[in-house]
Structure formats: structure tokens, C-alpha cells
Design a protein around this motif. Structure first.
Motif, mmCIF file in Angstrom:
data_model
loop_
_atom_site.group_PDB
_atom_site.id
_atom_site.type_symbol
_atom_site.label_atom_id
_atom_site.label_comp_id
_atom_site.label_asym_id
_atom_site.label_seq_id
_atom_site.Cartn_x
_atom_site.Cartn_y
_atom_site.Cartn_z
ATOM 1 N N SER A 188 -1.743 -3.616 7.957
ATOM 2 C CA SER A 188 -2.618 -3.831 9.099
ATOM 3 C C SER A 188 -1.966 -3.307 10.381
ATOM 4 C CB SER A 188 -2.926 -5.334 9.210
ATOM 5 O OG SER A 188 -3.732 -5.614 10.312
ATOM 6 N N LYS A 244 -10.994 -4.445 10.269
ATOM 7 C CA LYS A 244 -11.593 -3.878 9.050
ATOM 8 C C LYS A 244 -10.786 -4.254 7.813
ATOM 9 C CE LYS A 244 -12.068 0.498 9.571
ATOM 10 N NZ LYS A 244 -12.371 1.922 9.751
ATOM 11 N N PHE A 245 -9.462 -4.213 7.937
ATOM 12 C CA PHE A 245 -8.606 -4.596 6.812
ATOM 13 C C PHE A 245 -8.883 -6.042 6.403
ATOM 14 C CE2 PHE A 245 -4.640 -6.670 5.422
ATOM 15 C CZ PHE A 245 -4.446 -5.994 4.237
ATOM 16 N N HIS A 294 0.849 -1.196 0.000
ATOM 17 C CA HIS A 294 0.000 0.000 0.000
ATOM 18 C C HIS A 294 0.890 1.254 0.000
ATOM 19 C CE1 HIS A 294 -2.719 -3.117 1.379
ATOM 20 N NE2 HIS A 294 -3.724 -2.318 1.097
ATOM 21 N N ARG A 301 -11.553 -7.831 6.945
ATOM 22 C CA ARG A 301 -12.907 -7.938 6.376
ATOM 23 C C ARG A 301 -12.959 -7.413 4.948
ATOM 24 N NH1 ARG A 301 -17.268 -6.164 10.993
ATOM 25 N NH2 ARG A 301 -17.107 -8.069 12.230
ATOM 26 N N GLU A 302 -12.301 -6.282 4.708
ATOM 27 C CA GLU A 302 -12.290 -5.703 3.360
ATOM 28 C C GLU A 302 -11.723 -6.687 2.346
ATOM 29 O OE1 GLU A 302 -10.021 -2.131 3.909
ATOM 30 O OE2 GLU A 302 -11.640 -1.140 4.998
ATOM 31 N N ASP A 303 -10.728 -7.454 2.768
ATOM 32 C CA ASP A 303 -10.096 -8.417 1.880
ATOM 33 C C ASP A 303 -10.757 -9.798 1.957
ATOM 34 O OD1 ASP A 303 -7.991 -8.636 -0.083
ATOM 35 O OD2 ASP A 303 -7.000 -10.010 1.296
ATOM 36 N N LYS A 304 -11.810 -9.868 2.769
ATOM 37 C CA LYS A 304 -12.523 -11.142 2.982
ATOM 38 C C LYS A 304 -11.573 -12.245 3.471
ATOM 39 C CE LYS A 304 -16.294 -10.207 -0.266
ATOM 40 N NZ LYS A 304 -16.418 -8.869 0.150
ATOM 41 N N ARG A 345 -1.605 0.542 10.202
ATOM 42 C CA ARG A 345 -2.868 1.226 10.496
ATOM 43 C C ARG A 345 -3.173 1.198 11.995
ATOM 44 N NH1 ARG A 345 -6.756 -1.087 5.634
ATOM 45 N NH2 ARG A 345 -5.712 0.036 3.930
ATOM 46 N N GLN A 404 -8.995 -1.335 13.313
ATOM 47 C CA GLN A 404 -8.424 -1.029 11.997
ATOM 48 C C GLN A 404 -7.928 -2.305 11.324
ATOM 49 O OE1 GLN A 404 -8.642 2.003 10.498
ATOM 50 N NE2 GLN A 404 -9.855 2.370 12.342
#
Length: 143
Positions: A66, A109-110, A20, A112-115, A69, A106
């Protein structure tokens, strides 16, 4: 000092500066503009609070986005609170836990966003361990 020694995302996602790069660079600039000292000499991530001034951001350049963040969230919360210093958080376990919870969230969430639900479960296990440590329990039922 708040530090992230556990970095379960590192193996899969690699270093934040590579996975990132734009986010990494932008957040580093935010830290620098805020007057945060950045220390790249240690092999872990941490945000060390200081009273009335921005803290020290210990940056492991191999840490995942991760973990990055997570520690960046500590900075944001510290700034929003007015740079109260570590003592203000350590005096009240609930306040301390909320500070940690927002940072770990945080990471959740990371995942989850990437499943990446396995990563999410690992992070939640770490969160539970930290919560138990904060409230003085190594094992047993959570508060």
C-alpha cells in the motif's frame, strides 16, 4: 519531498517485497529504467521531486505494498507532469492536494480490493489529516 510515514497496512500485510514480490520487482525496474535514484537507507517511504529529472525514491524495504504504491504513484504523476520539481506543487494547494489524493487513492483501492474496510477507514483518516495540513488547518471543517 512526499513521504509515507503512516503505513497502516504494514502490520497485516507485511513488506511489499514479500506480499507482492512480482509487482514490487516490476515497479522497481520501471523506476530504475526511468533513471530514478533508489535510496534504501532510511526507515520510511518517500518520493523526492527534482526539477527536470526523475526524483529520488526512498524505499523502506519493510513498507507495505500500500505504501509502496502510494510513493510509486507520486513518481508516475511526476513523470507525467514532466518532472516539475516540488516548488510547482507547493505553490498551489489544490494541485498539491490532487497529487497527494491520487497517491492515497492507490492505498484506498488496495484496501477495497481486499475488502479491508477498517484499513480503508484508517487511510481516509490519514488523507483528511494531510488535506487539512495542506490547506493550513490542523482541525476543523474540511474544505
Amino acid at each position: 519531498m512526499f513521504f509515507t510515514n503512516d503505513d497502516p497496512a504494514r502490520e497485516k500485510y507485511g513488506a511489499a517485497k514479500q506480499s507482492h514480490p512480482q509487482e514490487y520487482a516490476e515497479k522497481l525496474q520501471i523506476l530504475l529504467k526511468a533513471g530514478v535514484t533508489i535510496d534504501k537507507s532510511r526507515p520510511f517511504m518517500a518520493y523526492s521531486l527534482a526539477k527536470n529529472v526523475p526524483g529520488l525514491f526512498i524505499l523502506d524495504e519493510n513498507a507495505s505494498v500500500s505504501a509502496f504504491r502510494h510513493e510509486f504513484q507520486h513518481f508516475l504523476d511526476d513523470r507525467e507532469a514532466g518532472y516539475l520539481g516540488l516548488k510547482a506543487y507547493r505553490e498551489d494547494d489544490e494541485v498539491f492536494w490532487q497529487f497527494e489524493f491520487r497517491a492515497y487513492w492507490q492505498e484506498v483501492k488496495f484496501a477495497r480490493e481486499d475488502k479491508d474496510f477498517e484499513l480503508g477507514r484508517k487511510i481516509v483518516r490519514i488523507m483528511r489529516k494531510v488535506r487539512n495540513e495542506i490547506f493550513g488547518r490542523q482541525t476543523g471543517k474540511e474544505k
